[in-house]
Each structure stands twice: as structure tokens, then as C-alpha cells.
Design a protein around this motif. Structure first.
Motif, PDB file in Angstrom:
ATOM      1  N   LEU A 120       0.424  -1.674  -0.046  1.00 25.78           N
ATOM      2  CA  LEU A 120       0.138  -0.175   0.056  1.00 25.78           C
ATOM      3  C   LEU A 120       0.615   1.401  -0.467  1.00 25.78           C
ATOM      4  CD1 LEU A 120      -3.339  -1.262   2.447  1.00 25.78           C
ATOM      5  CD2 LEU A 120      -3.326  -0.981  -0.205  1.00 25.78           C
ATOM      6  N   ARG A 121       1.775   1.456   0.595  1.00 29.22           N
ATOM      7  CA  ARG A 121       3.039   2.144   0.684  1.00 29.22           C
ATOM      8  C   ARG A 121       3.484   2.282  -0.316  1.00 29.22           C
ATOM      9  NH1 ARG A 121       3.685   0.700   5.705  1.00 29.22           N
ATOM     10  NH2 ARG A 121       5.850  -0.879   5.589  1.00 29.22           N
ATOM     11  N   LYS A 122       4.022   1.459  -1.571  1.00 26.06           N
ATOM     12  CA  LYS A 122       4.414   2.055  -2.652  1.00 26.06           C
ATOM     13  C   LYS A 122       2.976   2.170  -4.140  1.00 26.06           C
ATOM     14  CE  LYS A 122       7.163  -2.032  -2.231  1.00 26.06           C
ATOM     15  NZ  LYS A 122       7.913  -3.297  -3.109  1.00 26.06           N
ATOM     16  N   THR A 123       2.253   2.127  -3.392  1.00 27.04           N
ATOM     17  CA  THR A 123       1.366   2.240  -4.303  1.00 27.04           C
ATOM     18  C   THR A 123       0.318   3.548  -3.465  1.00 27.04           C
ATOM     19  OG1 THR A 123      -0.390   0.412  -4.092  1.00 27.04           O
ATOM     20  CG2 THR A 123      -1.387   1.871  -5.245  1.00 27.04           C
ATOM     21  N   LEU A 124       1.226   3.966  -2.476  1.00 25.11           N
ATOM     22  CA  LEU A 124       0.876   6.397  -2.572  1.00 25.11           C
ATOM     23  C   LEU A 124       1.251   6.556  -3.968  1.00 25.11           C
ATOM     24  CD1 LEU A 124       1.062   6.447   0.944  1.00 25.11           C
ATOM     25  CD2 LEU A 124      -0.948   6.659   0.151  1.00 25.11           C
ATOM     26  N   SER A 125       2.834   6.048  -4.629  1.00 22.52           N
ATOM     27  CA  SER A 125       2.940   6.481  -5.277  1.00 22.52           C
ATOM     28  C   SER A 125       2.695   6.514  -7.171  1.00 22.52           C
ATOM     29  CB  SER A 125       4.650   6.491  -5.761  1.00 22.52           C
ATOM     30  OG  SER A 125       5.830   6.923  -4.555  1.00 22.52           O
ATOM     31  N   HIS A 126       1.423   5.375  -6.831  1.00 16.81           N
ATOM     32  CA  HIS A 126       0.818   4.867  -8.177  1.00 16.81           C
ATOM     33  C   HIS A 126       1.122   6.141  -9.059  1.00 16.81           C
ATOM     34  CE1 HIS A 126      -1.403   2.415 -11.233  1.00 16.81           C
ATOM     35  NE2 HIS A 126      -1.084   1.426 -10.629  1.00 16.81           N
ATOM     36  N   ALA A 127       0.508   6.202 -10.475  1.00 20.99           N
ATOM     37  CA  ALA A 127       0.282   6.992 -11.476  1.00 20.99           C
ATOM     38  C   ALA A 127      -1.155   7.435 -11.708  1.00 20.99           C
ATOM     39  CB  ALA A 127       0.198   6.816 -12.812  1.00 20.99           C
ATOM     40  N   ASP A 128      -2.173   6.675 -10.920  1.00 21.99           N
ATOM     41  CA  ASP A 128      -3.966   6.585 -10.961  1.00 21.99           C
ATOM     42  C   ASP A 128      -4.315   7.088  -9.976  1.00 21.99           C
ATOM     43  OD1 ASP A 128      -6.530   6.008 -10.920  1.00 21.99           O
ATOM     44  OD2 ASP A 128      -6.610   3.918 -11.833  1.00 21.99           O
ATOM     45  N   PRO A 129      -4.665   8.539  -9.697  1.00 23.38           N
ATOM     46  CA  PRO A 129      -4.866   8.809  -8.446  1.00 23.38           C
ATOM     47  C   PRO A 129      -6.205   8.061  -7.754  1.00 23.38           C
ATOM     48  CG  PRO A 129      -6.137   9.948 -10.369  1.00 23.38           C
ATOM     49  CD  PRO A 129      -4.894   9.103 -10.764  1.00 23.38           C
ATOM     50  N   ALA A 130      -6.782   7.469  -8.086  1.00 24.25           N
ATOM     51  CA  ALA A 130      -7.895   6.576  -7.533  1.00 24.25           C
ATOM     52  C   ALA A 130      -6.972   4.823  -6.380  1.00 24.25           C
ATOM     53  CB  ALA A 130      -8.758   5.577  -8.670  1.00 24.25           C
ATOM     54  N   MET A 131      -5.742   4.724  -6.821  1.00 20.52           N
ATOM     55  CA  MET A 131      -4.767   3.776  -6.354  1.00 20.52           C
ATOM     56  C   MET A 131      -4.330   4.693  -4.844  1.00 20.52           C
ATOM     57  SD  MET A 131      -5.245   0.242  -8.046  1.00 20.52           S
ATOM     58  CE  MET A 131      -3.315  -0.438  -7.821  1.00 20.52           C
ATOM     59  N   ARG A 132      -3.869   5.714  -5.481  1.00 21.99           N
ATOM     60  CA  ARG A 132      -3.291   6.592  -3.710  1.00 21.99           C
ATOM     61  C   ARG A 132      -4.393   7.028  -2.512  1.00 21.99           C
ATOM     62  NH1 ARG A 132      -1.908   9.409  -8.910  1.00 21.99           N
ATOM     63  NH2 ARG A 132      -2.841  11.354  -7.870  1.00 21.99           N
TER      64      ARG A 132
END
Length: 169
Positions: A34-46
């Protein structure tokens, strides 16, 4: 958890979002992903990652404070900043994040204002400072009256109940 992690970078958005939501249910075991996902390009994922870390709490949340603080201040999506604010409030960092959430109660998009009221309610009594703003939101959007938005009024009622600040009138 590994199955959901493998799907976080799926080219299909629906698959990615479902994987992130499902992964969040694994609690602290899922926190590194989840911490890695905070940097995802998709804002919904963040958004999902920030909200999930706020829900998980504990060390998983504390290890994310710096990243969430940066997101809360600088992300280009208001919704992602809202989710980061929620997580920071859950971590006890109430000052600026709670003020951001309170201001979002007046956001022109109903979904954003409703999400803010809901997330303030999820914080519970530590967000007692939001009481006056929630009461104002309720007064302007009281269910069953003309001119307001009953969805927003309903979320304000629920948040006030969770804050145990005052019974809705």
C-alpha cells in the motif's frame, strides 16, 4: 495477498482498483504494498492506499507519515489529498489535515463533500473540532428540506453521531 499484489499494475483499471481494495483487507501485512501504491500514477489507487493505511493504523500508518504528509500538501488531486488527510488524522496529526477536511465539506462536488463528512466520521471523537462545520453542513443540507442535498446532510448526521459531539436536531 500475493494474488492481489500481482494485480496492482494491471492494465485494466477496474482490476487494479479491485486488487487494491482487496489487498487493504489484509491489514498490516499489506502495508508495504500500500505504501508503494501511494506513488501510483492512477489517483484512485493513491486514494485507496491512503485511506487503507488510515484504516490499518498502528506501525503501518506511522511508517507512512512522511509520504502521506507530502501527498496531503502537494498531490494534484483533491480527492487524494483528502484521503491522505484522513490517514494523517488517524495517526494523530490533526492540525492541517483536519482543517483541509473541514474546508472540503464546502467543496462544490457533492461526492467530495460527502466523502469528507464520511471520513471525518471515521476519525471519530479526535475530530471533535469539525463539529461546528458539520452542523453548518447539516443545517444547509437537512434531509427532507428544499435547497439542500440530502446525501450530504445524511453524511453530516452520521459524522456527528460518530463524533458524539451533539445529537442531530
Amino acid at each position: 495477498a500475493a494474488e492481489h499484489t500481482a494485480l496492482l499494475d494491471s492494465p485494466q483499471r477496474e482490476v487494479r482498483l479491485r486488487a487494491a481494495r482487496s489487498l487493504a483487507r489484509f491489514g498490516s501485512e499489506a502495508a508495504p504494498e500500500l505504501r508503494k501504491t501511494l506513488s501510483h500514477a492512477d489517483p484512485a489507487m493513491r486514494y485507496i492506499a491512503a485511506e487503507a493505511l488510515g484504516d490499518i493504523g498502528g506501525d503501518s500508518l506511522q511508517q507512512s507519515i512522511d509520504q502521506l504528509s507530502e501527498i496531503q500538501q502537494y498531490d494534484n488531486m483533491h480527492s487524494v489529498r483528502l484521503a491522505a488527510s484522513y490517514a494523517l488524522c488517524r495517526a494523530g496529526k490533526l492540525d492541517r489535515p483536519l482543517q483541509f477536511m473541514i474546508k472540503t465539506l464546502d467543496y462544490p462536488e457533492r461526492g467530495m463533500a460527502c466523502a469528507s463528512a464520511f471520513l471525518i466520521g471515521q476519525i471519530g471523537p479526535p475530530a471533535i473540532e469539525a463539529t461546528a462545520a458539520l452542523e453548518k453542513t447539516l443545517d444547509a443540507n437537512r434531509p427532507g428540506t428544499k435547497g439542500g442535498d440530502y446525501h450530504l446532510g445524511g453524511e453530516a448526521i452520521n459524522a456527528l453521531r460518530k463524533l458524539k459531539a451533539s445529537p442531530p436536531r
